[in-house]
Each structure stands twice: as structure tokens, then as C-alpha cells.
Design a protein around this motif. Structure first.
Motif, PDB file in Angstrom:
ATOM      1  N   PHE A 288       0.833  -1.198   0.000  1.00 21.29           N
ATOM      2  CA  PHE A 288       0.000   0.000   0.000  1.00 21.29           C
ATOM      3  C   PHE A 288       0.872   1.254   0.000  1.00 21.29           C
ATOM      4  CE2 PHE A 288      -3.331  -2.825   0.513  1.00 21.29           C
ATOM      5  CZ  PHE A 288      -4.550  -2.176   0.512  1.00 21.29           C
ATOM      6  N   GLY A 289       0.309   2.334  -0.537  1.00 21.52           N
ATOM      7  CA  GLY A 289       1.006   3.606  -0.560  1.00 21.52           C
ATOM      8  C   GLY A 289       0.845   4.349   0.756  1.00 21.52           C
ATOM      9  N   PRO A 290       1.145   5.654   0.756  1.00 20.10           N
ATOM     10  CA  PRO A 290       1.086   6.427   1.998  1.00 20.10           C
ATOM     11  C   PRO A 290      -0.334   6.543   2.540  1.00 20.10           C
ATOM     12  CG  PRO A 290       1.390   7.877   0.114  1.00 20.10           C
ATOM     13  CD  PRO A 290       1.545   6.477  -0.394  1.00 20.10           C
ATOM     14  N   GLY A 291      -0.399   6.789   3.835  1.00 20.86           N
ATOM     15  CA  GLY A 291      -1.696   6.981   4.473  1.00 20.86           C
ATOM     16  C   GLY A 291      -2.254   8.365   4.196  1.00 20.86           C
ATOM     17  N   ILE A 292      -3.563   8.436   4.114  1.00 10.88           N
ATOM     18  CA  ILE A 292      -4.261   9.714   3.960  1.00 10.88           C
ATOM     19  C   ILE A 292      -5.427   9.729   4.943  1.00 10.88           C
ATOM     20  CG2 ILE A 292      -5.643  11.198   2.458  1.00 10.88           C
ATOM     21  CD1 ILE A 292      -4.095  10.171   0.091  1.00 10.88           C
ATOM     22  N   ALA A 293      -5.483  10.769   5.771  1.00 11.82           N
ATOM     23  CA  ALA A 293      -6.607  10.944   6.691  1.00 11.82           C
ATOM     24  C   ALA A 293      -7.435  12.128   6.218  1.00 11.82           C
ATOM     25  CB  ALA A 293      -6.108  11.180   8.111  1.00 11.82           C
ATOM     26  N   TYR A 294      -8.758  11.958   6.249  1.00  9.08           N
ATOM     27  CA  TYR A 294      -9.635  13.080   5.904  1.00  9.08           C
ATOM     28  C   TYR A 294     -10.832  13.067   6.839  1.00  9.08           C
ATOM     29  CZ  TYR A 294     -12.505   9.737   3.177  1.00  9.08           C
ATOM     30  OH  TYR A 294     -13.292   8.680   2.773  1.00  9.08           O
ATOM     31  N   TYR A 295     -11.559  14.160   6.857  1.00  8.97           N
ATOM     32  CA  TYR A 295     -12.559  14.363   7.897  1.00  8.97           C
ATOM     33  C   TYR A 295     -13.826  14.979   7.309  1.00  8.97           C
ATOM     34  CZ  TYR A 295      -8.147  13.978  10.407  1.00  8.97           C
ATOM     35  OH  TYR A 295      -6.931  13.546  10.847  1.00  8.97           O
ATOM     36  N   GLU A 296     -14.936  14.739   8.008  1.00  4.36           N
ATOM     37  CA  GLU A 296     -16.208  15.371   7.638  1.00  4.36           C
ATOM     38  C   GLU A 296     -17.088  15.459   8.870  1.00  4.36           C
ATOM     39  OE1 GLU A 296     -18.378  13.008   4.817  1.00  4.36           O
ATOM     40  OE2 GLU A 296     -17.750  11.125   5.732  1.00  4.36           O
ATOM     41  N   ASP A 297     -18.068  16.350   8.807  1.00  5.58           N
ATOM     42  CA  ASP A 297     -18.999  16.486   9.938  1.00  5.58           C
ATOM     43  C   ASP A 297     -19.807  15.208  10.111  1.00  5.58           C
ATOM     44  OD1 ASP A 297     -18.297  19.142  10.570  1.00  5.58           O
ATOM     45  OD2 ASP A 297     -19.584  19.900   8.964  1.00  5.58           O
ATOM     46  N   ALA A 298     -19.990  14.809  11.355  1.00 10.22           N
ATOM     47  CA  ALA A 298     -20.792  13.629  11.643  1.00 10.22           C
ATOM     48  C   ALA A 298     -22.272  13.942  11.432  1.00 10.22           C
ATOM     49  CB  ALA A 298     -20.560  13.164  13.075  1.00 10.22           C
ATOM     50  N   PRO A 299     -23.068  12.952  11.038  1.00 12.59           N
ATOM     51  CA  PRO A 299     -24.498  13.195  10.788  1.00 12.59           C
ATOM     52  C   PRO A 299     -25.255  13.697  12.014  1.00 12.59           C
ATOM     53  CG  PRO A 299     -23.812  11.082   9.863  1.00 12.59           C
ATOM     54  CD  PRO A 299     -22.681  11.576  10.695  1.00 12.59           C
ATOM     55  N   ALA A 300     -24.739  13.425  13.201  1.00 13.22           N
ATOM     56  CA  ALA A 300     -25.454  13.819  14.421  1.00 13.22           C
ATOM     57  C   ALA A 300     -25.620  15.331  14.531  1.00 13.22           C
ATOM     58  CB  ALA A 300     -24.709  13.284  15.644  1.00 13.22           C
ATOM     59  N   GLY A 301     -24.730  16.096  13.875  1.00 21.35           N
ATOM     60  CA  GLY A 301     -24.847  17.545  13.911  1.00 21.35           C
ATOM     61  C   GLY A 301     -24.509  18.156  15.248  1.00 21.35           C
ATOM     62  N   ASP A 302     -23.769  17.436  16.092  1.00 17.59           N
ATOM     63  CA  ASP A 302     -23.422  17.915  17.418  1.00 17.59           C
ATOM     64  C   ASP A 302     -21.976  18.384  17.513  1.00 17.59           C
ATOM     65  OD1 ASP A 302     -22.185  15.518  17.084  1.00 17.59           O
ATOM     66  OD2 ASP A 302     -22.995  14.549  18.880  1.00 17.59           O
ATOM     67  N   GLY A 303     -21.358  18.624  16.362  1.00 17.20           N
ATOM     68  CA  GLY A 303     -19.972  19.058  16.351  1.00 17.20           C
ATOM     69  C   GLY A 303     -18.977  17.921  16.281  1.00 17.20           C
ATOM     70  N   SER A 304     -19.456  16.684  16.329  1.00 17.27           N
ATOM     71  CA  SER A 304     -18.544  15.547  16.244  1.00 17.27           C
ATOM     72  C   SER A 304     -18.081  15.356  14.798  1.00 17.27           C
ATOM     73  CB  SER A 304     -19.212  14.271  16.768  1.00 17.27           C
ATOM     74  OG  SER A 304     -20.412  14.003  16.065  1.00 17.27           O
ATOM     75  N   ILE A 305     -16.987  14.638  14.619  1.00 19.76           N
ATOM     76  CA  ILE A 305     -16.305  14.519  13.333  1.00 19.76           C
ATOM     77  C   ILE A 305     -16.139  13.051  12.958  1.00 19.76           C
ATOM     78  CG2 ILE A 305     -14.169  15.003  12.085  1.00 19.76           C
ATOM     79  CD1 ILE A 305     -15.732  17.495  12.715  1.00 19.76           C
ATOM     80  N   VAL A 306     -16.435  12.739  11.686  1.00 20.69           N
ATOM     81  CA  VAL A 306     -16.137  11.416  11.171  1.00 20.69           C
ATOM     82  C   VAL A 306     -14.671  11.412  10.742  1.00 20.69           C
ATOM     83  CG1 VAL A 306     -16.658   9.654   9.440  1.00 20.69           C
ATOM     84  CG2 VAL A 306     -18.492  11.095  10.352  1.00 20.69           C
ATOM     85  N   VAL A 307     -13.905  10.512  11.320  1.00 16.50           N
ATOM     86  CA  VAL A 307     -12.479  10.394  11.026  1.00 16.50           C
ATOM     87  C   VAL A 307     -12.268   9.234  10.059  1.00 16.50           C
ATOM     88  CG1 VAL A 307     -10.185  10.005  11.989  1.00 16.50           C
ATOM     89  CG2 VAL A 307     -11.894  11.280  13.308  1.00 16.50           C
ATOM     90  N   HIS A 308     -11.668   9.523   8.907  1.00 20.17           N
ATOM     91  CA  HIS A 308     -11.377   8.488   7.911  1.00 20.17           C
ATOM     92  C   HIS A 308      -9.873   8.239   7.912  1.00 20.17           C
ATOM     93  CE1 HIS A 308     -15.378   8.782   5.858  1.00 20.17           C
ATOM     94  NE2 HIS A 308     -15.324  10.013   6.365  1.00 20.17           N
ATOM     95  N   ALA A 309      -9.477   7.052   8.309  1.00 20.36           N
ATOM     96  CA  ALA A 309      -8.067   6.666   8.305  1.00 20.36           C
ATOM     97  C   ALA A 309      -7.848   5.728   7.125  1.00 20.36           C
ATOM     98  CB  ALA A 309      -7.688   5.991   9.612  1.00 20.36           C
ATOM     99  N   GLY A 310      -7.153   6.189   6.090  1.00 25.36           N
ATOM    100  CA  GLY A 310      -7.028   5.404   4.873  1.00 25.36           C
ATOM    101  C   GLY A 310      -5.592   5.129   4.475  1.00 25.36           C
ATOM    102  N   MET A 311      -5.427   4.078   3.696  1.00 26.36           N
ATOM    103  CA  MET A 311      -4.144   3.738   3.079  1.00 26.36           C
ATOM    104  C   MET A 311      -4.352   3.717   1.565  1.00 26.36           C
ATOM    105  SD  MET A 311      -1.938   3.305   5.550  1.00 26.36           S
ATOM    106  CE  MET A 311      -0.606   2.349   4.829  1.00 26.36           C
ATOM    107  N   THR A 312      -3.430   4.322   0.815  1.00 27.25           N
ATOM    108  CA  THR A 312      -3.553   4.409  -0.631  1.00 27.25           C
ATOM    109  C   THR A 312      -3.446   3.034  -1.276  1.00 27.25           C
ATOM    110  OG1 THR A 312      -2.500   6.580  -0.563  1.00 27.25           O
ATOM    111  CG2 THR A 312      -2.643   5.497  -2.704  1.00 27.25           C
ATOM    112  N   VAL A 313      -4.399   2.750  -2.153  1.00 31.67           N
ATOM    113  CA  VAL A 313      -4.388   1.493  -2.904  1.00 31.67           C
ATOM    114  C   VAL A 313      -3.713   1.754  -4.247  1.00 31.67           C
ATOM    115  CG1 VAL A 313      -5.787  -0.344  -3.920  1.00 31.67           C
ATOM    116  CG2 VAL A 313      -6.544   0.778  -1.808  1.00 31.67           C
ATOM    117  N   PRO A 314      -2.545   1.155  -4.515  1.00 24.87           N
ATOM    118  CA  PRO A 314      -1.868   1.386  -5.797  1.00 24.87           C
ATOM    119  C   PRO A 314      -2.714   0.899  -6.974  1.00 24.87           C
ATOM    120  CG  PRO A 314      -0.389   0.365  -4.200  1.00 24.87           C
ATOM    121  CD  PRO A 314      -1.767   0.298  -3.616  1.00 24.87           C
ATOM    122  N   ALA A 315      -2.525   1.525  -8.104  1.00 32.06           N
ATOM    123  CA  ALA A 315      -3.258   1.135  -9.305  1.00 32.06           C
ATOM    124  C   ALA A 315      -2.985  -0.329  -9.634  1.00 32.06           C
ATOM    125  CB  ALA A 315      -2.851   2.021 -10.480  1.00 32.06           C
ATOM    126  N   GLY A 316      -4.049  -1.051  -9.956  1.00 32.66           N
ATOM    127  CA  GLY A 316      -3.921  -2.441 -10.350  1.00 32.66           C
ATOM    128  C   GLY A 316      -3.883  -3.436  -9.206  1.00 32.66           C
TER     129      GLY A 316
END
Length: 277
Positions: A169-197
Motif C-alpha cells: 500500500f502507498g502512503p496513508g491519507i486521513a480526511y474528515y467530515e462532519d458527523a451526521p449527528a450535527g453535534d460538532g462531532s467529526i467522522v475520522v477516515h483513516a485510509g491507506m492508498t491502494v496502488p493502481a492495479g
């Protein structure tokens, strides 16, 4: 008749340039002495020379200038050439104005802080990427709230991928978005890059997602552990504000180097931006 030296002086050009114009057929001498090779020009040729200079000043190439002067370009085509040149100049002015604003912002930063920052911000496009990821919920977007969530997510993600025999796998990438609850909480996405093929087998709770690119991202490189990220984030926020941009969403983290010694980590922070109105 003028000698080439006198003609150059009257036309405010160099003798070398007149010789070049002769060589490419743009402005031939009226007469060339067959014995000495000296070039002579007529006063009427100053009008053509002035047109050459004027068209060059507009940014046309010498080939374009020759076509225009020899009437190989019609009025409509000339209008199109001028409109294109106008657009090119407007673009250049815009780029120069942006650089001027950056210089001004750098000067203000030096004046306020007393030194030049060692963290340079670069605006660039970020390509889309395929990720294998796990997600979790953080109470907020502060480093003290994200850290306790994202670290276990990456540990678990790596464990599950290794157990499934997935490597390369390639380098890790983390990204974020507002949680559906709307209470200020954050959805944390911890990802690893999938190389082509690379085909990824089904791994419990691990999703394969296509993370879209970012048209414009203000980016800065952070060196050191992530719990010391706040000063880098503040540097980035200040740059965005003083350079005529505004944030367009949560920043991403691209983990470029992650050795065991966290003090040697290298992370690129990528924050989506748009021009402030």
C-alpha cells in the motif's frame, strides 16, 4: 539612402537586429553593395520598421509579424490574434498580482514575527486517490480529540490488511467530515492508498473508497509528531487569510514518512481553498 548604422540609429534598434531581420526576410535592405556587402535603407522603410517594433511590443512572434505585414493575415484573423494576446496578458497580470500579494504577505509576516517562516505554503491541485479505510467518530476537530481516535484506527487498519495478506500500500491519507449527528462531532477516515492495479480482498469493516481530488489546496509540510501539529495549522490558517483565500473544508493529512520515531514524521497538510470574495 541610409547606411545600416544610420538606419539603426533612426529606428532605435541595433545593427545586429537589422541584420537578423534581413536574414529572416522581415526587413530587407533597399540595396546591398555587390562589392562591399554594405546594406543601405530608404527613409520609407522606417514605417515598416516601426510597425515591426509596434507588433513585437504587443507580444507577437517575428513569424506572426511577417505574416501581418505581408498581408497574409486577414482582419478577422488579426482580431482573433489580438484577442488571444489580450487574454494572455490579462492572465499574466493576474498571476503577477497574485505573486505581489504573496510577497506582501511574506513581508508582513516577517515584520510581525521578526523572522522568515521556515514553513512554505504552496497552492496546488491534489489528485483523487483510491483508499482502503476504517472510520471512527471524534468529539471535535482539535488535535486532542482527533489523535486518540485516528491512532487506533490506523493500528487496526494495518493489522487487518496484514492479516488478509494485503501488502504494497502507498502512503496513508486521513480526511474528515462532519458527523451526521450535527453535534460538532467529526467522522475520522483513516485510509491507506491502494496502488493502481492492486486488488483488495474483502476485509472486515475495511471499505474501498475513491477519494475525489481537490481543485485548489493550500498545502504545507509538517515535520514531527502529530500532537505538535497546531503551530503548523496556525501558520497555514494565517497564510490562507493574508493571501486572499478562504478555507473550503476540512484539511487532509498525507503521511509521507512515518518511521517509529514520531519526531521524524513528515506529513503534508492539504486544505481546500477558494478565493475570498
Amino acid at each position: 539612402m541610409f547606411t545600416i548604422g544610420d538606419f539603426a540609429r533612426h529606428g532605435r534598434v541595433s545593427v545586429r537586429m537589422l541584420r537578423h531581420y534581413d536574414a529572416i526576410g522581415l526587413l530587407r535592405p533597399a540595396r546591398v553593395d555587390p562589392y562591399s556587402g554594405y546594406r543601405f535603407y530608404e527613409a520609407g522603410q522606417l514605417a515598416r520598421l516601426n510597425r515591426v517594433i509596434a507588433l513585437k511590443d504587443l507580444g507577437f512572434t517575428l513569424d506572426q509579424v511577417r505574416s501581418i505585414l505581408d498581408e497574409q493575415v486577414g482582419a478577422e484573423e488579426l482580431r482573433g490574434m489580438l484577442r488571444l494576446r489580450q487574454a494572455e496578458l490579462e492572465s499574466a497580470i493576474g498571476e503577477a498580482a497574485a505573486r505581489l500579494a504573496q510577497v506582501g504577505a511574506r513581508l508582513r509576516a516577517i515584520e510581525s514575527e521578526g523572522h522568515m517562516s521556515t514553513q512554505d505554503v504552496v497552492v496546488k491541485s491534489v489528485p483523487g486517490v483510491r483508499l482502503a479505510e476504517l472510520t471512527g467518530i471524534a468529539a471535535g476537530f482539535g488535535p486532542g480529540e482527533i489523535g486518540p481516535v485516528i491512532t487506533p484506527l490506523y493500528q487496526e487498519l494495518c493489522t487487518r490488511l496484514e492479516a488478509a495478506g494485503v501488502t504494497g500500500f502507498g502512503p496513508g491519507i486521513a480526511y474528515y467530515e462532519d458527523a451526521p449527528a450535527g453535534d460538532g462531532s467529526i467522522v475520522v477516515h483513516a485510509g491507506m492508498t491502494v496502488p493502481a492495479g492492486v486488488a483488495v480482498p474483502d476485509v472486515p469493516d475495511v471499505r474501498i473508497v475513491d477519494l475525489p481530488g481537490i481543485d485548489e489546496a493550500a498545502t504545507v509540510v509538517h515535520r514531527g509528531p502529530m500532537d505538535e501539529l497546531l503551530p503548523t495549522i496556525q501558520t497555514l490558517a494565517t497564510w490562507i487569510d493574508t493571501n486572499g483565500y478562504r478555507s473550503a473544508g476540512y484539511s487532509r493529512e498525507l503521511y509521507l514518512e512515518c518511521p517509529e520515531d514520531h519526531a521524524k514524521w513528515v506529513t503534508e497538510i492539504q486544505e481546500p481553498v477558494v478565493r475570498a470574495t
